[in-house]
Design a protein around this motif. Structure first.
Motif, PDB file in Angstrom:
ATOM      1  N   GLU A 132      -7.997   7.222  86.636  1.00  0.00           N
ATOM      2  CA  GLU A 132      -6.649   7.785  86.644  1.00  0.00           C
ATOM      3  C   GLU A 132      -6.616   9.129  87.352  1.00  0.00           C
ATOM      4  O   GLU A 132      -5.722   9.399  88.161  1.00  0.00           O
ATOM      5  CB  GLU A 132      -6.133   7.944  85.205  1.00  0.00           C
ATOM      6  CG  GLU A 132      -5.803   6.637  84.529  1.00  0.00           C
ATOM      7  CD  GLU A 132      -5.494   6.814  83.043  1.00  0.00           C
ATOM      8  OE1 GLU A 132      -5.318   7.963  82.588  1.00  0.00           O
ATOM      9  OE2 GLU A 132      -5.433   5.784  82.350  1.00  0.00           O
ATOM     10  N   LYS A 133      -7.595   9.982  87.064  1.00  0.00           N
ATOM     11  CA  LYS A 133      -7.631  11.314  87.666  1.00  0.00           C
ATOM     12  C   LYS A 133      -7.883  11.218  89.175  1.00  0.00           C
ATOM     13  O   LYS A 133      -7.280  11.958  89.956  1.00  0.00           O
ATOM     14  CB  LYS A 133      -8.718  12.185  87.015  1.00  0.00           C
ATOM     15  CG  LYS A 133      -8.554  12.384  85.534  1.00  0.00           C
ATOM     16  CD  LYS A 133      -7.362  13.243  85.219  1.00  0.00           C
ATOM     17  CE  LYS A 133      -7.280  13.491  83.723  1.00  0.00           C
ATOM     18  NZ  LYS A 133      -6.102  14.189  83.321  1.00  0.00           N
ATOM     19  N   THR A 143      -7.080   8.701  91.069  1.00  0.00           N
ATOM     20  CA  THR A 143      -5.843   8.172  91.646  1.00  0.00           C
ATOM     21  C   THR A 143      -4.831   9.300  91.847  1.00  0.00           C
ATOM     22  O   THR A 143      -4.176   9.374  92.901  1.00  0.00           O
ATOM     23  CB  THR A 143      -5.249   7.067  90.748  1.00  0.00           C
ATOM     24  OG1 THR A 143      -6.200   6.002  90.652  1.00  0.00           O
ATOM     25  CG2 THR A 143      -3.940   6.535  91.301  1.00  0.00           C
ATOM     26  N   GLU A 144      -4.719  10.187  90.866  1.00  0.00           N
ATOM     27  CA  GLU A 144      -3.818  11.346  91.008  1.00  0.00           C
ATOM     28  C   GLU A 144      -4.242  12.215  92.191  1.00  0.00           C
ATOM     29  O   GLU A 144      -3.388  12.678  92.961  1.00  0.00           O
ATOM     30  CB  GLU A 144      -3.835  12.188  89.737  1.00  0.00           C
ATOM     31  CG  GLU A 144      -3.143  11.552  88.556  1.00  0.00           C
ATOM     32  CD  GLU A 144      -3.272  12.386  87.284  1.00  0.00           C
ATOM     33  OE1 GLU A 144      -3.447  13.618  87.377  1.00  0.00           O
ATOM     34  OE2 GLU A 144      -3.199  11.797  86.193  1.00  0.00           O
ATOM     35  N   ILE A 173      -5.926  11.280  94.858  1.00  0.00           N
ATOM     36  CA  ILE A 173      -5.648  10.549  96.107  1.00  0.00           C
ATOM     37  C   ILE A 173      -4.175  10.684  96.474  1.00  0.00           C
ATOM     38  O   ILE A 173      -3.826  10.960  97.623  1.00  0.00           O
ATOM     39  CB  ILE A 173      -6.055   9.066  95.979  1.00  0.00           C
ATOM     40  CG1 ILE A 173      -7.579   8.945  95.918  1.00  0.00           C
ATOM     41  CG2 ILE A 173      -5.476   8.236  97.127  1.00  0.00           C
ATOM     42  CD1 ILE A 173      -8.080   7.560  95.531  1.00  0.00           C
ATOM     43  N   GLU A 174      -3.305  10.504  95.470  1.00  0.00           N
ATOM     44  CA  GLU A 174      -1.867  10.603  95.724  1.00  0.00           C
ATOM     45  C   GLU A 174      -1.485  12.009  96.188  1.00  0.00           C
ATOM     46  O   GLU A 174      -0.703  12.167  97.126  1.00  0.00           O
ATOM     47  CB  GLU A 174      -1.088  10.213  94.468  1.00  0.00           C
ATOM     48  CG  GLU A 174      -1.180   8.726  94.157  1.00  0.00           C
ATOM     49  CD  GLU A 174      -0.646   8.356  92.781  1.00  0.00           C
ATOM     50  OE1 GLU A 174      -0.201   9.254  92.025  1.00  0.00           O
ATOM     51  OE2 GLU A 174      -0.677   7.161  92.464  1.00  0.00           O
ATOM     52  N   ALA A 175      -2.066  13.026  95.557  1.00  0.00           N
ATOM     53  CA  ALA A 175      -1.786  14.404  95.973  1.00  0.00           C
ATOM     54  C   ALA A 175      -2.317  14.646  97.381  1.00  0.00           C
ATOM     55  O   ALA A 175      -1.673  15.315  98.195  1.00  0.00           O
ATOM     56  CB  ALA A 175      -2.412  15.393  94.987  1.00  0.00           C
ATOM     57  N   ARG A 207      -2.659  12.466  99.780  1.00  0.00           N
ATOM     58  CA  ARG A 207      -1.824  11.761 100.763  1.00  0.00           C
ATOM     59  C   ARG A 207      -0.578  12.565 101.119  1.00  0.00           C
ATOM     60  O   ARG A 207      -0.085  12.481 102.238  1.00  0.00           O
ATOM     61  CB  ARG A 207      -1.444  10.379 100.238  1.00  0.00           C
ATOM     62  CG  ARG A 207      -2.598   9.414 100.313  1.00  0.00           C
ATOM     63  CD  ARG A 207      -2.214   8.012  99.917  1.00  0.00           C
ATOM     64  NE  ARG A 207      -3.332   7.106 100.144  1.00  0.00           N
ATOM     65  CZ  ARG A 207      -3.634   6.096  99.369  1.00  0.00           C
ATOM     66  NH1 ARG A 207      -2.889   5.812  98.330  1.00  0.00           N
ATOM     67  NH2 ARG A 207      -4.674   5.325  99.643  1.00  0.00           N
ATOM     68  N   VAL A 208      -0.085  13.334 100.165  1.00  0.00           N
ATOM     69  CA  VAL A 208       1.099  14.166 100.415  1.00  0.00           C
ATOM     70  C   VAL A 208       0.818  15.160 101.540  1.00  0.00           C
ATOM     71  O   VAL A 208       1.688  15.463 102.344  1.00  0.00           O
ATOM     72  CB  VAL A 208       1.530  14.913  99.117  1.00  0.00           C
ATOM     73  CG1 VAL A 208       2.577  15.971  99.407  1.00  0.00           C
ATOM     74  CG2 VAL A 208       2.034  13.922  98.081  1.00  0.00           C
ATOM     75  N   ASP A 249      -1.598  14.665 103.862  1.00  0.00           N
ATOM     76  CA  ASP A 249      -2.356  13.926 104.888  1.00  0.00           C
ATOM     77  C   ASP A 249      -3.858  14.209 104.828  1.00  0.00           C
ATOM     78  O   ASP A 249      -4.522  14.348 105.863  1.00  0.00           O
ATOM     79  CB  ASP A 249      -1.827  14.220 106.302  1.00  0.00           C
ATOM     80  CG  ASP A 249      -0.451  13.619 106.519  1.00  0.00           C
ATOM     81  OD1 ASP A 249      -0.189  12.525 105.962  1.00  0.00           O
ATOM     82  OD2 ASP A 249       0.363  14.240 107.218  1.00  0.00           O
TER      83      ASP A 249
END
Length: 124
Positions: free
Chosen positions: A94-95, A97-98, A100-102, A104-105, A107
């Motif tokens: 979960e951490k 994934t968070e 990775i999402e941050a 991607r914001v 790049d």
């Protein structure tokens, strides 16, 4: 038992106790059926309220890490190590994934993310 309480931490004291005892149990530093200090003794040792220690022990008992036997004290509960491992593996996923999402914001590429992970892992 070596528990370190940080008064400057934003984490409540009872949560610091819970986290450190969980780590000791998961790492095998505290063995199954091993007795824990009494609530009063731990409170005295850490120079904290008995209520805080009681809350930490109650949280650990609710989560299945310890058992309390009236008149005898609290003991490390028998653990299914594989289930504990899976639980913490889900938390790690979960951490990450968070992260990775941050990333991607902004790049952030995979090589940069791997480098951050490597550096942080080696520092810890």
């Amino acid at each position: 038992m070596h528990i370190i309480i940080s008064n400057s931490s934003s984490e409540p004291i009872y949560e610091q106790i819970v986290r450190q005892l969980k780590e000791m149990i998961i790492q095998g530093k505290l063995k199954e059926d091993e007795p824990l200090p009494s609530i009063r003794n731990l409170a005295r040792e850490l120079k904290i309220s008995v209520i805080t220690t009681k809350r930490a022990y109650q949280e650990l008992e609710n989560e299945g890490y310890i058992i309390t036997v009236p008149g005898k004290g609290s003991f490390v509960a028998r653990q299914n190590r594989e289930m504990l491992r899976e639980k913490y593996l889900r938390i790690v996923e979960e951490k990450i994934t968070e992260a990775i999402e941050a990333g991607r914001v902004i790049d952030l590429g995979l090589p940069e993310l791997q480098e951050i992970l490597r550096v942080l892992y080696e520092e810890g």
